[in-house]
Design a protein around this motif. Sequence first.
Motif, PDB file in Angstrom:
ATOM      1  N   ARG A 191       0.845  -1.211   0.000  1.00  0.00           N
ATOM      2  CA  ARG A 191       0.000   0.000   0.000  1.00  0.00           C
ATOM      3  C   ARG A 191       0.871   1.248   0.000  1.00  0.00           C
ATOM      4  N   MET A 192       2.001   1.158   0.652  1.00  0.00           N
ATOM      5  CA  MET A 192       2.969   2.265   0.683  1.00  0.00           C
ATOM      6  C   MET A 192       2.299   3.584   1.089  1.00  0.00           C
ATOM      7  N   GLN A 193       1.688   3.561   2.256  1.00  0.00           N
ATOM      8  CA  GLN A 193       0.963   4.730   2.786  1.00  0.00           C
ATOM      9  C   GLN A 193       1.660   5.302   3.994  1.00  0.00           C
ATOM     10  N   PRO A 194       2.758   6.042   3.889  1.00  0.00           N
ATOM     11  CA  PRO A 194       3.462   6.386   2.654  1.00  0.00           C
ATOM     12  C   PRO A 194       4.655   5.445   2.452  1.00  0.00           C
TER      13      PRO A 194
ATOM     14  N   THR B 136      -3.008   9.361  -2.574  1.00  0.00           N
ATOM     15  CA  THR B 136      -3.538   8.767  -3.807  1.00  0.00           C
ATOM     16  C   THR B 136      -2.478   7.859  -4.429  1.00  0.00           C
ATOM     17  N   ALA B 137      -2.916   7.026  -5.381  1.00  0.00           N
ATOM     18  CA  ALA B 137      -1.971   6.146  -6.070  1.00  0.00           C
ATOM     19  C   ALA B 137      -0.914   6.998  -6.786  1.00  0.00           C
ATOM     20  N   GLY B 138      -1.357   8.089  -7.416  1.00  0.00           N
ATOM     21  CA  GLY B 138      -0.414   8.955  -8.133  1.00  0.00           C
ATOM     22  C   GLY B 138       0.634   9.548  -7.205  1.00  0.00           C
ATOM     23  N   GLU B 139       0.193   9.961  -6.021  1.00  0.00           N
ATOM     24  CA  GLU B 139       1.150  10.514  -5.045  1.00  0.00           C
ATOM     25  C   GLU B 139       2.144   9.453  -4.594  1.00  0.00           C
ATOM     26  N   ARG B 140       1.652   8.219  -4.421  1.00  0.00           N
ATOM     27  CA  ARG B 140       2.545   7.136  -3.988  1.00  0.00           C
ATOM     28  C   ARG B 140       3.520   6.752  -5.095  1.00  0.00           C
ATOM     29  N   VAL B 141       3.064   6.823  -6.356  1.00  0.00           N
ATOM     30  CA  VAL B 141       3.969   6.570  -7.489  1.00  0.00           C
ATOM     31  C   VAL B 141       5.075   7.628  -7.493  1.00  0.00           C
ATOM     32  N   MET B 142       4.690   8.874  -7.242  1.00  0.00           N
ATOM     33  CA  MET B 142       5.665   9.978  -7.217  1.00  0.00           C
ATOM     34  C   MET B 142       6.680   9.764  -6.083  1.00  0.00           C
ATOM     35  N   MET B 143       6.181   9.367  -4.901  1.00  0.00           N
ATOM     36  CA  MET B 143       7.074   9.109  -3.757  1.00  0.00           C
ATOM     37  C   MET B 143       8.090   8.023  -4.108  1.00  0.00           C
ATOM     38  N   LEU B 144       7.573   6.923  -4.701  1.00  0.00           N
ATOM     39  CA  LEU B 144       8.443   5.794  -5.024  1.00  0.00           C
ATOM     40  C   LEU B 144       9.500   6.178  -6.062  1.00  0.00           C
ATOM     41  N   THR B 145       9.037   6.814  -7.142  1.00  0.00           N
ATOM     42  CA  THR B 145       9.948   7.171  -8.237  1.00  0.00           C
ATOM     43  C   THR B 145      11.083   8.039  -7.710  1.00  0.00           C
ATOM     44  N   LYS B 146      10.734   9.039  -6.916  1.00  0.00           N
ATOM     45  CA  LYS B 146      11.752   9.962  -6.411  1.00  0.00           C
ATOM     46  C   LYS B 146      12.658   9.286  -5.370  1.00  0.00           C
ATOM     47  N   ALA B 147      12.062   8.439  -4.524  1.00  0.00           N
ATOM     48  CA  ALA B 147      12.863   7.781  -3.485  1.00  0.00           C
ATOM     49  C   ALA B 147      13.833   6.770  -4.106  1.00  0.00           C
ATOM     50  N   LEU B 148      13.405   6.086  -5.172  1.00  0.00           N
ATOM     51  CA  LEU B 148      14.293   5.115  -5.820  1.00  0.00           C
ATOM     52  C   LEU B 148      15.429   5.857  -6.519  1.00  0.00           C
ATOM     53  N   SER B 149      15.112   6.980  -7.132  1.00  0.00           N
ATOM     54  CA  SER B 149      16.146   7.792  -7.783  1.00  0.00           C
ATOM     55  C   SER B 149      17.143   8.305  -6.726  1.00  0.00           C
TER      56      SER B 149
ATOM     57  N   PRO C  23      12.464   8.400   3.125  1.00  0.00           N
ATOM     58  CA  PRO C  23      13.517   9.053   2.356  1.00  0.00           C
ATOM     59  C   PRO C  23      13.238  10.561   2.232  1.00  0.00           C
ATOM     60  N   GLU C  24      14.306  11.330   2.062  1.00  0.00           N
ATOM     61  CA  GLU C  24      14.202  12.785   1.981  1.00  0.00           C
ATOM     62  C   GLU C  24      13.198  13.209   0.882  1.00  0.00           C
ATOM     63  N   SER C  25      13.219  12.480  -0.247  1.00  0.00           N
ATOM     64  CA  SER C  25      12.323  12.862  -1.351  1.00  0.00           C
ATOM     65  C   SER C  25      10.851  12.655  -0.977  1.00  0.00           C
ATOM     66  N   VAL C  26      10.570  11.720  -0.073  1.00  0.00           N
ATOM     67  CA  VAL C  26       9.185  11.528   0.368  1.00  0.00           C
ATOM     68  C   VAL C  26       8.764  12.712   1.257  1.00  0.00           C
ATOM     69  N   VAL C  27       9.711  13.204   2.058  1.00  0.00           N
ATOM     70  CA  VAL C  27       9.431  14.406   2.861  1.00  0.00           C
ATOM     71  C   VAL C  27       9.012  15.543   1.923  1.00  0.00           C
ATOM     72  N   GLU C  28       9.742  15.678   0.802  1.00  0.00           N
ATOM     73  CA  GLU C  28       9.464  16.752  -0.156  1.00  0.00           C
ATOM     74  C   GLU C  28       8.085  16.573  -0.804  1.00  0.00           C
ATOM     75  N   VAL C  29       7.754  15.333  -1.173  1.00  0.00           N
ATOM     76  CA  VAL C  29       6.439  15.084  -1.796  1.00  0.00           C
ATOM     77  C   VAL C  29       5.327  15.399  -0.793  1.00  0.00           C
ATOM     78  N   VAL C  30       5.491  14.943   0.449  1.00  0.00           N
ATOM     79  CA  VAL C  30       4.456  15.183   1.471  1.00  0.00           C
ATOM     80  C   VAL C  30       4.274  16.696   1.663  1.00  0.00           C
ATOM     81  N   LYS C  31       5.404  17.427   1.598  1.00  0.00           N
ATOM     82  CA  LYS C  31       5.330  18.889   1.726  1.00  0.00           C
ATOM     83  C   LYS C  31       4.553  19.467   0.537  1.00  0.00           C
TER      84      LYS C  31
END
Length: 177
Positions: A8-11, A48-61, A147-155
């Motif tokens: 589910r990756m919430q978040p 949302t699924a889109g937000e979680r996709v964004m979190m994952l993409t940025k965190a993996l990068s 990950p730091e990028s998830v902090v940024e997405v949540v912001k």
Amino acid sequence: MRGLLVGRMQPVHKGHIEVIKRILHEVDEVVIGVGSAQTSHTLRDPFTAGERVMMLTKALSENGISPSSYYIIPIQDVECNSVWIAHVKMLTPPFTHVYSGNPLVQRLFLEGGYEVTVPPLFNREFFSGTEVRRRMLTGEDWRSLVPESVVEVVKEIDGVNRLKHLSQKEIVKKDCE
Ligand code: NAD
């Protein structure tokens, strides 16, 4: 060889990234299913699924994982557990190995004839979506768990205020019952 991880990756938190790194030591590519894709804006599933996709993409990068080694696929739930595997297969690139710490997911894929691995949990007490969401609500430190990028997405999506707002609504609803 291709493996599957559904969550589910919430978040998205550091435990998810560690397990994905570990899976990529064993397979060439990993299919990451973002589960319960239809749900958002609840205390248990705020993003949302889109937000979680964004979190994952940025965190993996952020963790230096090449985009050519993974596929991120949102997967909606279906009412019948017995047809879920067929539903997952329809939406994803072919895979042979399944990785999951979730007993229901393990059971369904085992019965579907897949090889299922239960990866070790990293600091589960802290690296869990429940703990991250709890800390977001109480104002405790949740940033160190993701990950730091998830902090940024949540912001960017004002995620903490969304969660706090939702928790108020649920209190109001309860008061009215
Ligand atoms: P999750 O985000 O809690 O965990 C996903 C995976 O990440 C876990 O299995 C585990 O392997 C790993 N993980 C989590 N924390 C970790 C840590 N600290 N260290 C190492 N690894 C860690 O997600 P979940 O609840 O397991 O997601 C399962 C999804 O499958 C849900 O969306 C659920 O609805 C869906 N599902 C749907 C059906 C259906 O539609 N009928 C049936 C079964 C499952």
